[in-house]
Design a protein around this motif. Sequence first.
Motif, PDB file in Angstrom:
ATOM      1  N   ALA A 212       0.944  -1.073  -0.067  1.00 53.42           N
ATOM      2  CA  ALA A 212      -0.115   0.158  -0.042  1.00 53.42           C
ATOM      3  C   ALA A 212       1.116   1.341   0.104  1.00 53.42           C
ATOM      4  O   ALA A 212       0.537   2.274  -0.442  1.00 53.42           O
ATOM      5  CB  ALA A 212      -1.025  -0.024   1.220  1.00 53.42           C
ATOM      6  N   THR A 213       1.955   1.208   0.789  1.00 53.63           N
ATOM      7  CA  THR A 213       2.717   2.397   0.879  1.00 53.63           C
ATOM      8  C   THR A 213       4.153   2.706   0.336  1.00 53.63           C
ATOM      9  O   THR A 213       4.724   3.378   0.200  1.00 53.63           O
ATOM     10  CB  THR A 213       2.989   2.857   2.472  1.00 53.63           C
ATOM     11  N   GLY A 214       4.630   1.291  -0.141  1.00 51.67           N
ATOM     12  CA  GLY A 214       6.099   1.284  -0.585  1.00 51.67           C
ATOM     13  C   GLY A 214       7.089   1.124   0.527  1.00 51.67           C
ATOM     14  O   GLY A 214       8.227   0.946   0.377  1.00 51.67           O
ATOM     15  N   LEU A 215       6.572   1.023   1.616  1.00 52.44           N
ATOM     16  CA  LEU A 215       7.417   1.003   2.918  1.00 52.44           C
ATOM     17  C   LEU A 215       6.884   0.087   3.804  1.00 52.44           C
ATOM     18  O   LEU A 215       5.648  -0.354   3.869  1.00 52.44           O
ATOM     19  CB  LEU A 215       7.525   2.452   3.724  1.00 52.44           C
ATOM     20  N   SER A 216       7.724  -0.515   4.742  1.00 54.38           N
ATOM     21  CA  SER A 216       7.597  -1.373   5.866  1.00 54.38           C
ATOM     22  C   SER A 216       6.981  -0.647   6.856  1.00 54.38           C
ATOM     23  O   SER A 216       7.124   0.673   7.146  1.00 54.38           O
ATOM     24  CB  SER A 216       8.773  -2.340   6.349  1.00 54.38           C
ATOM     25  N   PRO A 217       6.268  -1.050   7.872  1.00 46.00           N
ATOM     26  CA  PRO A 217       5.572  -0.053   8.912  1.00 46.00           C
ATOM     27  C   PRO A 217       6.822   0.524   9.752  1.00 46.00           C
ATOM     28  O   PRO A 217       6.643   1.651  10.203  1.00 46.00           O
ATOM     29  CB  PRO A 217       4.939  -1.406   9.795  1.00 46.00           C
ATOM     30  N   MET A 218       7.942  -0.303   9.957  1.00 47.58           N
ATOM     31  CA  MET A 218       9.022   0.388  10.653  1.00 47.58           C
ATOM     32  C   MET A 218       9.550   1.591   9.972  1.00 47.58           C
ATOM     33  O   MET A 218       9.939   2.696  10.633  1.00 47.58           O
ATOM     34  CB  MET A 218      10.132  -0.959  11.024  1.00 47.58           C
ATOM     35  N   GLN A 219       9.807   1.311   8.747  1.00 44.85           N
ATOM     36  CA  GLN A 219      10.345   2.342   7.917  1.00 44.85           C
ATOM     37  C   GLN A 219       9.445   3.556   7.855  1.00 44.85           C
ATOM     38  O   GLN A 219       9.589   4.727   7.919  1.00 44.85           O
ATOM     39  CB  GLN A 219      10.452   1.760   6.532  1.00 44.85           C
ATOM     40  N   PHE A 220       8.168   3.016   7.613  1.00 45.91           N
ATOM     41  CA  PHE A 220       7.227   4.382   7.663  1.00 45.91           C
ATOM     42  C   PHE A 220       7.187   5.004   9.109  1.00 45.91           C
ATOM     43  O   PHE A 220       7.062   6.344   8.933  1.00 45.91           O
ATOM     44  CB  PHE A 220       5.673   3.661   7.522  1.00 45.91           C
ATOM     45  N   LEU A 221       7.217   4.512  10.186  1.00 44.30           N
ATOM     46  CA  LEU A 221       7.345   4.811  11.407  1.00 44.30           C
ATOM     47  C   LEU A 221       8.463   5.892  11.741  1.00 44.30           C
ATOM     48  O   LEU A 221       8.460   6.843  11.964  1.00 44.30           O
ATOM     49  CB  LEU A 221       7.269   3.784  12.701  1.00 44.30           C
ATOM     50  N   PHE A 222       9.663   5.314  11.207  1.00 39.20           N
ATOM     51  CA  PHE A 222      10.962   5.989  11.291  1.00 39.20           C
ATOM     52  C   PHE A 222      10.954   7.240  10.498  1.00 39.20           C
ATOM     53  O   PHE A 222      11.269   8.352  11.022  1.00 39.20           O
ATOM     54  CB  PHE A 222      12.004   5.066  10.643  1.00 39.20           C
TER      55      PHE A 222
END
Length: 280
Positions: A212-222
Motif C-alpha cells: 500500500a505504501t512502498g514502505l514497511s511499517p517500521m520504515q514508515f514509523l521511522f
Amino acid sequence: MSINAAPLKGEMSVLFSGQGAPVGGHFIGPAVHGYYLIHLVLDGEGVYETLGESHTLGTGDVFVIFPDILVKYEADKSNPWKYMWVAFSGEIVEESLTSIGIAPDRTVIRGCSLPAMKRMFRSLRKSLQRADFPKAGNMEASGWLRLILSELALLRQPAETEAEAPPSRSFRQIDQAIRLLSLQYGQQLSIEGIAHTLGYHRAHLTKLFKEATGLSPMQFLFKIRMKKAEELLGGELTIAQIAASVGYNDPLFFTKQFHKWSGLSPTEFRKGRREEGRLP
C-alpha cells in the motif's frame, strides 16, 4: 499563494490555496501531509500515486490528498501539468468527504467543468486576501470550499452504485495502521502489537503495508518520527525533549537515528536551520 489568517478550529476551514506550474519531472513525495489537499489539473499531465495505485491525470481531473496517507505526485516530463490547490482541515472534514464518495481509496475525480472550478478556486483565494477582516475572509473561503466539494459530489454520484464494492477489510486495516503510526509516533509502538490489534500476523501486515505504501511499517514509523523531529528542531526544546516527543527514551540513540536519516546530528541540523533563518 494565499493563506488564511483566521482559520477556525474544529470547523472545515481553508488553510491556504495557490497555483503551480512545475517543470517536467518535478515530484513531491513519497510523503504524508498533515491536512487535506484538493488539486485541480488546469493543463498538461502528471501521475498521482497513493495506496499502491498510480493514476495518470490530465486537464479537468482532480485528486484529493488525505492527511497521514503516503502520496507522491509527479509532473509529466514532456507535458508537465499546471494545477490549482486548496489545503483545509477540520474535525468534520473526513465525514463530509466520505458522505460524497471521496475516501482514501477513492481520491480521483475526472471530467470537472474547468471554467466553473477555476472561478471557484480564484474566488476562494481572493477571499483569503481580505486583510481588513480575516474572520469574514475565512467564512467566505469556507463557503467557496463547500461549493467546490458540491461540484465534486455531483461528479462522484453517478459512479456510486449499489454494485460498487466497499473498501476491502485489508484496506481498512492498513489505513487504520497508517493512522495509528502517524498519530502515535511518540509512543513506544511495536509492529507485533499493531498487528495483533488489527488481527494480522506481523509478516502479513508488513506485506500488505508495503504493497500500500512502498514502505514497511517500521520504515514508515521511522520517517514520520524523523520528519517530526526536523520540525521540532526549529523550536526551543532540548534534544532530550525532542527525542522523547518522537518516541525515543534514549537521546543518544535518537541522535544516532537522526544522523542516519539526515547525515547530521540534531545539534548540527538545528544550527543549520537557524543560520538559514538569518539569511536575507
